[in-house]
Design an enzyme around this catalytic site. Structure first.
Site, mmCIF file in Angstrom:
data_model
loop_
_atom_site.group_PDB
_atom_site.id
_atom_site.type_symbol
_atom_site.label_atom_id
_atom_site.label_comp_id
_atom_site.label_asym_id
_atom_site.label_seq_id
_atom_site.Cartn_x
_atom_site.Cartn_y
_atom_site.Cartn_z
ATOM 1 C CE1 TYR A 1 -19.494 26.231 3.590
ATOM 2 C CE2 TYR A 1 -20.168 25.135 5.621
ATOM 3 C CZ TYR A 1 -19.281 25.266 4.557
ATOM 4 O OH TYR A 1 -18.192 24.434 4.477
ATOM 5 C CB SER B 1 -5.498 26.851 -1.250
ATOM 6 O OG SER B 1 -6.872 27.151 -1.448
ATOM 7 C CE LYS C 1 -19.627 23.254 1.403
ATOM 8 N NZ LYS C 1 -18.696 22.852 0.329
ATOM 9 C CG ASP D 1 -8.040 27.816 -7.144
ATOM 10 O OD1 ASP D 1 -8.329 29.013 -6.890
ATOM 11 O OD2 ASP D 1 -7.856 26.966 -6.252
ATOM 12 C CB SER E 1 -19.637 21.210 5.346
ATOM 13 O OG SER E 1 -19.544 21.661 6.688
ATOM 14 C CB THR F 1 -8.235 24.511 5.138
ATOM 15 O OG1 THR F 1 -9.306 25.221 5.777
ATOM 16 C CG2 THR F 1 -8.691 23.074 4.854
ATOM 17 C CB CYS G 1 -12.119 20.910 -3.233
ATOM 18 S SG CYS G 1 -11.725 19.169 -3.067
#
Length: 257
Positions: free
Chosen positions: A163, A15, A167, A36, A150, A198, A86
């Site tokens: 987070y 995805s 990153k 995945d 990110s 997304t 990813c």
């Protein structure tokens, strides 16, 4: 590196950004192994892409799971030339708040494990296989690794401590790993996306969606996964891009909230 005839491992390929990159790899003549945890999404991609695609159910934070996935790739395709990371998860907790108390350490550990350790886990084992490749160009190139960070690595918002740390770690390890792997002809770069459209944004209201679009400098919209895939393809193709963290964010600079 010309991706045609080469093999790419794409984590989170069922995805979002990973899906767009997997499609681009196959469209450009390559083969793709989709790592995945969503089996239905992964198998749907195999049905779409045909014999050029392989799905492996992989937990990027688990060493044995990644090793098993790589074994499947080697058995099916015989080599790994490209690794695109990813797979990742979000996290939203303040360091401390009167209502919630201190940041739950289990949530911190999970975010770091999946986003940062998971990225390193996959790339290190892919690099081990890349070292076995014959050089594919006059510069002795054997492989390309692309990680996904990110803009939160630079401008993390309120509640994004874990987070942003995960990153930021990806940004911070890009150059050292590029230096480590230069001896075997493997390049390492990181894409640093901003607000990309997304499935994460499917649940937001039209008003919030417009507010997010307006926060982008230009163009005033969310980025497209296909645009990230286009950048990934350019990084693979251009042998002089190495050790870089490339922002792709429409010029956005995130505010505290």
């Amino acid at each position: 590196m010309d991706i045609a005839g080469k093999v790419a491992v794409v984590t989170g390929g069922g995805s979002g950004l990973g899906q767009a990159i997997a499609r681009r790899v196959v469209a450009d003549g390559g083969k793709v192994a989709i790592f995945d945890m969503n089996e239905a999404a992964g198998q749907a991609m195999v049905s779409e892409l045909g014999d050029a695609a392989l799905f492996a159910s992989v937990n990027v934070a688990d060493e044995a799971s990644v090793a098993a996935g790589i074994a499947q790739v080697m058995d099916r395709f015989g080599a790994i030339h490209v690794c695109v990371n990813c797979a990742g998860i979000g996290s939203a907790h303040k360091t401390y708040s009167p209502k919630q108390g201190a940041f739950p350490l289990a949530d911190w550990n999970k975010t770091i494990a999946v986003n940062l350790t998971g990225t390193f886990n996959v790339l290190r084992l892919c690099a081990e296989q890349m070292a076995k490749n014959d050089p594919v160009n006059d510069d002795g190139g054997r492989g390309v690794i692309i990680n996904t960070a990110s803009v939160a690595a630079y401008e993390g918002q309120i509640g994004q401590a874990a987070y942003s740390a995960s990153k930021g770690g990806i940004v911070g390890m890009t150059l050292p790993i590029a230096r480590d792997l230069s001896a075997i002809g493997v390049r390492v770069n990181t894409i640093v996306p901003g607000l990309i459209n997304t499935p994460l944004f499917d649940s937001v209201t039209p008003e919030i969606h417009q507010t997010l679009c307006n926060s982008v400098l230009y163009p005033k919209r969310l980025g497209k996964p296909e645009e990230i895939a286009k950048l990934a393809a350019a990084i693979i193709d251009n042998d002089y891009i190495n050790g870089e963290c490339i922002r792709m964010d429409g010029g956005i600079r995130m505010q505290p909230r």
